[in-house]
Write an enzyme that holds these catalytic residues in place. Structure first.
Site, short mmCIF file in Angstrom:
data_model
loop_
_atom_site.label_atom_id
_atom_site.label_comp_id
_atom_site.label_asym_id
_atom_site.label_seq_id
_atom_site.Cartn_x
_atom_site.Cartn_y
_atom_site.Cartn_z
CB SER A 140 46.13 38.71 53.97
OG SER A 140 46.82 37.55 54.40
CE1 TYR A 153 50.05 39.07 49.79
CE2 TYR A 153 50.19 37.88 51.86
CZ TYR A 153 49.45 38.29 50.77
OH TYR A 153 48.13 37.92 50.66
CE LYS A 157 46.80 41.00 50.31
NZ LYS A 157 45.57 41.32 49.55
P1 NDP Z 1 45.13 33.75 42.83
O1 NDP Z 1 46.54 33.83 42.40
O2 NDP Z 1 44.36 32.50 42.58
O3 NDP Z 1 44.31 34.98 42.21
C1 NDP Z 1 44.87 36.26 42.13
C2 NDP Z 1 44.05 37.09 41.15
O4 NDP Z 1 44.60 38.41 41.09
C3 NDP Z 1 44.09 36.51 39.75
O5 NDP Z 1 42.80 36.60 39.18
C4 NDP Z 1 45.07 37.41 39.02
O6 NDP Z 1 44.69 37.48 37.65
C5 NDP Z 1 44.82 38.75 39.72
N1 NDP Z 1 45.94 39.67 39.59
C6 NDP Z 1 47.21 39.49 40.04
N2 NDP Z 1 47.98 40.55 39.68
C7 NDP Z 1 47.18 41.38 38.97
C8 NDP Z 1 47.38 42.62 38.32
N3 NDP Z 1 48.57 43.23 38.32
N4 NDP Z 1 46.34 43.20 37.69
C9 NDP Z 1 45.12 42.60 37.68
N5 NDP Z 1 44.85 41.44 38.28
C10 NDP Z 1 45.88 40.84 38.91
O7 NDP Z 1 45.14 34.08 44.40
P2 NDP Z 1 43.95 34.32 45.44
O8 NDP Z 1 42.64 34.14 44.82
O9 NDP Z 1 44.28 33.52 46.62
O10 NDP Z 1 44.21 35.85 45.80
C11 NDP Z 1 43.20 36.83 45.75
C12 NDP Z 1 43.44 37.84 46.86
O11 NDP Z 1 43.32 37.18 48.11
C13 NDP Z 1 44.84 38.48 46.85
O12 NDP Z 1 44.69 39.85 47.16
C14 NDP Z 1 45.57 37.75 47.96
O13 NDP Z 1 46.58 38.52 48.50
C15 NDP Z 1 44.43 37.52 48.92
N6 NDP Z 1 44.62 36.47 49.91
C16 NDP Z 1 44.88 35.18 49.52
C17 NDP Z 1 45.05 34.20 50.47
C18 NDP Z 1 45.40 32.80 50.13
O14 NDP Z 1 45.90 32.07 51.02
N7 NDP Z 1 45.17 32.33 48.91
C19 NDP Z 1 44.86 34.51 51.90
C20 NDP Z 1 44.64 35.89 52.17
C21 NDP Z 1 44.48 36.82 51.21
P3 NDP Z 1 45.68 37.59 36.39
O15 NDP Z 1 46.91 36.79 36.71
O16 NDP Z 1 44.85 37.04 35.27
O17 NDP Z 1 45.93 39.06 36.26
C1 8X3 Z 2 47.75 34.83 52.23
C2 8X3 Z 2 47.81 34.07 53.50
O1 8X3 Z 2 49.27 33.52 55.50
O2 8X3 Z 2 50.18 33.08 53.31
O3 8X3 Z 2 47.54 36.18 52.43
O4 8X3 Z 2 49.98 35.30 54.10
S1 8X3 Z 2 49.37 34.01 54.12
#
Ligand code: NDP
Ligand code: 8X3
Length: 254
Positions: A140, A153, A157
């Site tokens: 991230s 968080y 990351k």
């Molecule tokens: P979502 O919440 O849409 O998706 C998160 C996914 O992770 C879901 O499929 C969830 O599935 C799964 N997950 C969460 N906890 C667990 C667990 N304990 N075991 C297995 N699966 C798990 O968020 P994003 O798609 O945005 O996030 C995906 C990744 O991208 C993360 O690592 C996040 O930190 C990263 N990210 C996101 C950003 C953003 O702005 N959205 C920016 C930068 C990075 P379920 O709940 O079914 O288990």
């Molecule tokens: C998710 C993006 O900027 O909210 O990792 O941390 S931010």
């Protein structure tokens, strides 16, 4: 033979978009997450739309056995993974550290850091044995910078950033590629989870900007996964055009 990608956290957001992106290119998918019914719906849709095989495994990456369970599942189905996308992750809460909630901290550390470690510890030896593989960690912009309320968080990351570099060194002699894709703000379920179900507060994060969509990041991941074998993208930071760094946005307030 079609290649196989394992995507953790494939039930929503970036992981789900990656599932679709790789399905479109006829890859075989192994999708994991905790929500069985979401995975089942994605499997049904992608199998019928793209005529590919989708395997799903319900698991919580926080479980110390998650990596070994995943390997057992792959062996049971005779699957050799070409690519692992370590995507499962979350942010919970925005309290300043002095008001932090230990359960929130543990959920983030256990998922984003320990979960990624359990899965990688189990899958990397398979890739070494089969003499091919690529691991892409979803970091991230919060792993490059810190911002108010981001404390734990951001720390998780930053750990993904460090572990990606470390894994690349450890796996170098085996020809296994290790990359990081580090997105900025993307509108998924991420902010709803961070704000514990407060959908209005989550919406406000993206007010006046055109944020990244899961599909934008999936396209970047597709590119990283498909460079020639002698090329490795070590690290790719991707933001929407309205975002300059972790804290600077240009918002159109009209
Ligand atoms: P979502 O919440 O849409 O998706 C998160 C996914 O992770 C879901 O499929 C969830 O599935 C799964 N997950 C969460 N906890 C667990 C667990 N304990 N075991 C297995 N699966 C798990 O968020 P994003 O798609 O945005 O996030 C995906 C990744 O991208 C993360 O690592 C996040 O930190 C990263 N990210 C996101 C950003 C953003 O702005 N959205 C920016 C930068 C990075 P379920 O709940 O079914 O288990
Ligand atoms: C998710 C993006 O900027 O909210 O990792 O941390 S931010």
């Amino acid at each position: 033979m079609n290649k196989t990608v394992i995507i953790t956290g494939a039930s929503s957001g970036i992981g789900k978009a990656c599932a679709k992106r790789f399905a479109k290119e006829s890859w075989q998918l192994v999708l994991t997450a905790r929500r069985t019914e979401k995975l089942a719906a994605i499997k049904a849709q992608l199998e019928s739309e793209y005529g590919i095989k989708v395997f799903t495994l319900t698991q919580d990456v926080r479980n110390e056995n998650s990596g070994n369970d995943l390997v057992a599942f792959l062996k049971q189905h005779n699957i050799q993974p070409d690519l692992l996308i370590n995507n499962a992750g979350l942010a919970v809460g925005t309290n300043p550290l002095q008001e932090g909630i230990v359960d929130d901290w543990e959920r983030m550390i256990d998922t984003n850091v320990k979960g990624l470690l359990y899965i990688s510890r189990a899958i990397a030896p398979m890739m070494i044995a089969q003499q091919r593989g690529h691991i892409i960690n979803i970091g991230s912009i919060a792993g490059k910078e810190v911002y108010g309320g981001g404390n734990v968080y951001c720390a998780t990351k930053h750990a993904v950033d460090a572990l990606t570099k470390a894994m690349r060194i450890d796996l170098l002699p085996h020809g296994i590629r290790v990359s990081q894709v580090a997105p900025g703000a993307a509108e998924t379920e991420f902010s709803i989870v961070r704000f514990k179900g407060d959908e209005q507060r989550a919406k406000n994060v993206y007010k006046g900007i055109e944020p990244l969509a899961g599909g934008d990041i999936a396209d970047a991941i597709w590119y990283v996964a498909n460079t020639p074998p002698h090329v490795n993208i070590n690290d790719l930071v991707i933001t929407c055009t309205n975002q300059a760094n972790a804290t600077t946005f240009y918002r159109n307030e009209n």
